[in-house]
Design an enzyme around this catalytic site. Structure first.
Site, PDB file in Angstrom:
ATOM      1  N   ARG A  67       0.834  -1.211   0.000  1.00  0.00           N
ATOM      2  CA  ARG A  67       0.000   0.000   0.000  1.00  0.00           C
ATOM      3  C   ARG A  67       0.867   1.259   0.000  1.00  0.00           C
ATOM      4  NH1 ARG A  67      -1.835   3.027   4.461  1.00  0.00           N
ATOM      5  NH2 ARG A  67      -3.831   4.139   4.145  1.00  0.00           N
ATOM      6  N   GLY A  72      12.877 -11.406   1.919  1.00  0.00           N
ATOM      7  CA  GLY A  72      14.020 -11.637   2.792  1.00  0.00           C
ATOM      8  C   GLY A  72      15.289 -11.943   2.030  1.00  0.00           C
ATOM      9  N   ILE A  88       9.238 -12.776   9.048  1.00  0.00           N
ATOM     10  CA  ILE A  88       8.950 -12.819  10.484  1.00  0.00           C
ATOM     11  C   ILE A  88      10.182 -13.152  11.308  1.00  0.00           C
ATOM     12  CG2 ILE A  88       6.542 -13.472  10.069  1.00  0.00           C
ATOM     13  CD1 ILE A  88       7.311 -16.315  11.051  1.00  0.00           C
ATOM     14  N   ASP A  89      11.245 -13.663  10.678  1.00  0.00           N
ATOM     15  CA  ASP A  89      12.418 -14.138  11.425  1.00  0.00           C
ATOM     16  C   ASP A  89      13.285 -13.016  11.989  1.00  0.00           C
ATOM     17  OD1 ASP A  89      11.869 -16.841  11.118  1.00  0.00           O
ATOM     18  OD2 ASP A  89      12.890 -16.942   9.188  1.00  0.00           O
ATOM     19  N   ARG A 126       0.499 -22.042  29.072  1.00  0.00           N
ATOM     20  CA  ARG A 126       0.925 -21.961  30.486  1.00  0.00           C
ATOM     21  C   ARG A 126      -0.247 -22.256  31.415  1.00  0.00           C
ATOM     22  NH1 ARG A 126       5.047 -20.649  33.365  1.00  0.00           N
ATOM     23  NH2 ARG A 126       6.327 -19.783  31.681  1.00  0.00           N
ATOM     24  N   GLU A 158      11.032 -20.709  31.119  1.00  0.00           N
ATOM     25  CA  GLU A 158      12.146 -21.102  31.973  1.00  0.00           C
ATOM     26  C   GLU A 158      13.449 -21.206  31.188  1.00  0.00           C
ATOM     27  OE1 GLU A 158       9.069 -21.128  34.469  1.00  0.00           O
ATOM     28  OE2 GLU A 158       8.973 -22.248  32.604  1.00  0.00           O
ATOM     29  N   ARG A 163       4.929 -32.498  27.402  1.00  0.00           N
ATOM     30  CA  ARG A 163       4.109 -32.311  26.201  1.00  0.00           C
ATOM     31  C   ARG A 163       4.834 -31.377  25.222  1.00  0.00           C
ATOM     32  NH1 ARG A 163      -1.176 -34.270  27.265  1.00  0.00           N
ATOM     33  NH2 ARG A 163      -0.859 -35.760  28.991  1.00  0.00           N
ATOM     34  N   HIS A 215       2.861 -22.512  11.209  1.00  0.00           N
ATOM     35  CA  HIS A 215       2.527 -21.383  10.341  1.00  0.00           C
ATOM     36  C   HIS A 215       1.477 -20.441  10.910  1.00  0.00           C
ATOM     37  CE1 HIS A 215       4.822 -23.807   7.535  1.00  0.00           C
ATOM     38  NE2 HIS A 215       4.909 -22.742   6.773  1.00  0.00           N
ATOM     39  N   ARG A 252       2.685 -16.905  10.971  1.00  0.00           N
ATOM     40  CA  ARG A 252       2.775 -16.079   9.765  1.00  0.00           C
ATOM     41  C   ARG A 252       1.479 -15.362   9.434  1.00  0.00           C
ATOM     42  NH1 ARG A 252       6.175 -19.136   5.034  1.00  0.00           N
ATOM     43  NH2 ARG A 252       8.223 -19.020   6.039  1.00  0.00           N
TER      44      ARG A 252
END
Length: 324
Positions: free
Chosen positions: A21, A102, A127-128, A155, A188, A248, A254, A257
């Site tokens: 844009r 990128g 995003i990295d 959590r 942690e 777990r 994705h 993203r």
């Protein structure tokens, strides 16, 4: 320069549409025609190109993904493919390019410019947050907040069931998402590609927590960590600790993203899109527009591609201190 093209390439990132844009409206403001190239370098070769006006980018600033779409182009990796792309651009009279993407995107743009003389200015869309030459890349802030939302939810269940959760976030070569989402989510431990984290250290961190009556733990693992992804790390930890420990794994994948870009990403993308257009008009070529210390800067593609962007050591130190 009277006519430019804009395209997105590589992985999509929230804020790419805001950048498109800004490119289109910045070009219109300066009296420059702008053409959208669909599906990156592939569309450049096939001629999947259309003229964009100010109204072409109405109501997209809030949308994730990219309206110009993205695709890999094996053909562009060949000299013949790049020749086809050049011929199509010449047919349309396109004199310069804004490349949103990128490392791979900029590598292609640099090669294309060196062979055919088409100037390009990049806007860092990944995003990295792994590109040298900018403090933050388009999409990173949104990805961190998406990961953080998931961490907060996990959590709750980890605490309710006294579980250890290993949460895998994106970051094949970069741990930026892992570190920032880990700090914000109270993890942690954070495991990233840039820093060696022995399995023994993970085990020791968990045991120290148990000695302080900590009944649940969150460990963030970047997908590119040297020990493997979260599944591999969790399996190795299971062998080292109490077999009754409830471990777990959640892979966010994705989801990081997609979705509407954050306010920060919309503003950053707008600044970089306009900066790319105005840089191109001013004669910049083979550079990426970036923001360093809140100032617009241009960094050669060669440096963006070649130079590393290390994780801030203070952030890694902070993770360890705050997990006590």
């Amino acid at each position: 320069m009277k006519r430019i093209g804009v395209f997105t390439s590589g992985g999509d990132a929230p804020g790419m549409n805001a950048c498109i844009r800004a490119v289109v409206r910045g070009a219109v403001y300066h009296g420059v025609e702008v053409y959208g190239i669909r599906r990156g370098y592939n569309g450049m070769i096939t001629g999947d190109v259309y003229k964009m006006e100010s109204h072409s980018v109405s109501n997209i600033v809030q949308r994730g993904g990219t309206i110009l779409k993205s695709a890999r182009s094996m053909e562009f990796l060949t000299k013949e493919g790049r020749q086809k792309a050049y011929d199509k651009l010449m047919e349309l009279g396109i004199e310069g390019l804004v490349a949103i993407g990128g490392n791979g995107t900029f590598t292609g743009a640099q090669l294309f410019c060196s062979e055919f003389g088409i100037p390009a200015v990049g806007a860092p869309g990944t995003i990295d947050n792994d590109l040298y030459g900018t403090d933050y890349t388009i999409g990173f802030d949104t990805a961190v907040n998406t990961a953080l939302d998931a961490i907060d939810r996990i959590r709750d269940t980890a605490s309710s069931h006294d579980r250890i959760f290993f949460i895998e976030v994106m970051g094949r070569d970069s741990g930026y998402i892992a570190v920032q989402s880990g700090i914000a989510g109270g993890a942690e431990l954070v495991m990233v590609p840039e820093v060696l984290t022995p399995i023994s250290e993970v085990v020791e961190t968990l045991r120290q927590g148990w000695s302080r009556s900590k009944s649940s733990s969150i460990i963030i693992v970047a997908e590119g960590d040297e020990a493997g992804g979260a599944v591999e790390v969790a399996a190795r930890i299971k062998e080292e600790v109490d077999e009754d420990a409830d471990i777990r794994v959640t892979t966010l994948g994705h989801t990081q993203r997609g979705g509407p870009p954050s306010a920060y990403d919309r503003i950053l993308a707008s600044r970089l899109g306009l900066g790319a257009v105005e840089g191109l008009i001013a004669g910049q070529r083979n550079v990426m527009a970036g923001i360093i210390n809140n100032e617009l800067v241009y960094t050669p593609f060669e440096d963006c591609i070649r130079l590393p962007k290390p994780i801030n050591e203070d952030l890694m130190r902070m993770v360890k201190i705050l997990s006590v």
